[in-house]
Design an enzyme around this catalytic site. Structure first.
Site, short mmCIF file in Angstrom:
data_model
loop_
_atom_site.label_atom_id
_atom_site.label_comp_id
_atom_site.label_asym_id
_atom_site.label_seq_id
_atom_site.Cartn_x
_atom_site.Cartn_y
_atom_site.Cartn_z
N MET A 1 0.81 -1.21 0.00
CA MET A 1 0.00 0.00 0.00
C MET A 1 0.85 1.26 0.00
O MET A 1 0.70 2.15 0.84
CB MET A 1 -0.95 -0.02 1.20
CG MET A 1 -1.92 -1.19 1.19
SD MET A 1 -2.89 -1.29 -0.33
CE MET A 1 -3.93 0.16 -0.14
N HIS B 64 -3.78 -5.44 -10.44
CA HIS B 64 -4.82 -4.44 -10.17
C HIS B 64 -6.17 -5.10 -10.39
O HIS B 64 -6.36 -5.81 -11.39
CB HIS B 64 -4.64 -3.25 -11.12
CG HIS B 64 -5.64 -2.17 -10.87
ND1 HIS B 64 -5.61 -1.37 -9.75
CD2 HIS B 64 -6.72 -1.76 -11.60
CE1 HIS B 64 -6.62 -0.51 -9.80
NE2 HIS B 64 -7.31 -0.73 -10.90
N GLN C 226 -10.49 -11.92 -6.89
CA GLN C 226 -9.30 -12.42 -6.20
C GLN C 226 -8.98 -13.86 -6.60
O GLN C 226 -7.81 -14.25 -6.67
CB GLN C 226 -9.47 -12.31 -4.69
CG GLN C 226 -8.19 -12.59 -3.92
CD GLN C 226 -8.35 -12.39 -2.44
OE1 GLN C 226 -9.09 -13.11 -1.77
NE2 GLN C 226 -7.65 -11.41 -1.90
#
Length: 206
Positions: free
Chosen positions: A95, A114, A176
């Site tokens: 992050m 992404h 995911q």
């Protein structure tokens, strides 16, 4: 003919580390000719660090508090990675936005994933952006990192359907699953020497 020397990887994390686990699993099963030389986290409490420690992978906590700005932080990060002789850097929920200091030190050797079909919906909250826009399909993109935000050359993409009753959470979970499939595949291709960057195109050898 001797086996190729495993490519030395660094995985940069901030959180749970599910993509890190996918890399570990594929390396353990010899699907990726790589070795994770280190896992670096900008957060001391990232669960990904515990995942790495379970497999005897060196871990490094590299917090930002001691650095004047992002470029200084990245300069120290470059030194850490070079000290571990890293050949490919994989961002797995890291992050932080990398500066030119980091990107220029490892051209076409930093991968990111992404949760959208780039160039659509770059930046944060990609799943919410997709739902708000009303798209019928979403997905994920593995790309090389450049100086822009989610603008680097695209390596692999996967598509998932968007359902009428989807929330950000349900769509993210479906995306995911594909991340865990295509991200290790992109790393496998790199480690096998099958990726070549030609301008904006990433060409994959058969």
């Amino acid at each position: 003919m001797a086996d190729a020397v495993p490519v030395r990887l660094a995985v940069l994390v901030s959180g749970n580390g599910t993509n890190l686990q996918a890399f570990i699993d594929h390396i353990e099963s010899h699907e990726i000719n790589g070795r994770i030389a280190c896992v670096v986290s900008n957060k001391r409490d990232a669960f990904a660090l515990k995942r790495a420690e379970q497999y005897g992978i060196p871990t490094i906590v590299h917090e930002s508090g001691a650095y004047a700005d992002r470029r200084d932080y990245d300069a120290a990060l470059v030194a850490i990675l070079r000290n571990h002789d890293v050949q490919l850097i994989v961002l797995a929920g890291f992050m932080r936005i990398l500066t030119d200091v980091m990107v220029d030190a490892f051209p076409h050797a930093i991968m990111n994933i992404h949760p959208a079909l780039l160039p659509a919906f770059p930046g944060l909250h990609a799943q919410k952006q997709a739902l708000d826009y009303g798209v019928r399909f979403a997905g994920c993109t593995v790309h090389f990192v450049d100086r822009g935000t989610d603008t680097g050359p695209i390596i692999l993409q996967a598509v998932v359907p968007v359902f009428e009753n989807d929330s950000e959470e349900t769509l993210a979970a479906r995306i995911q699953q594909e991340e865990h499939r295509i991200y290790p595949e992109a790393v496998r291709l790199f480690c096998a020497g099958k990726i070549c960057v030609d301008g904006r195109r990433v060409r994959v050898s058969p």
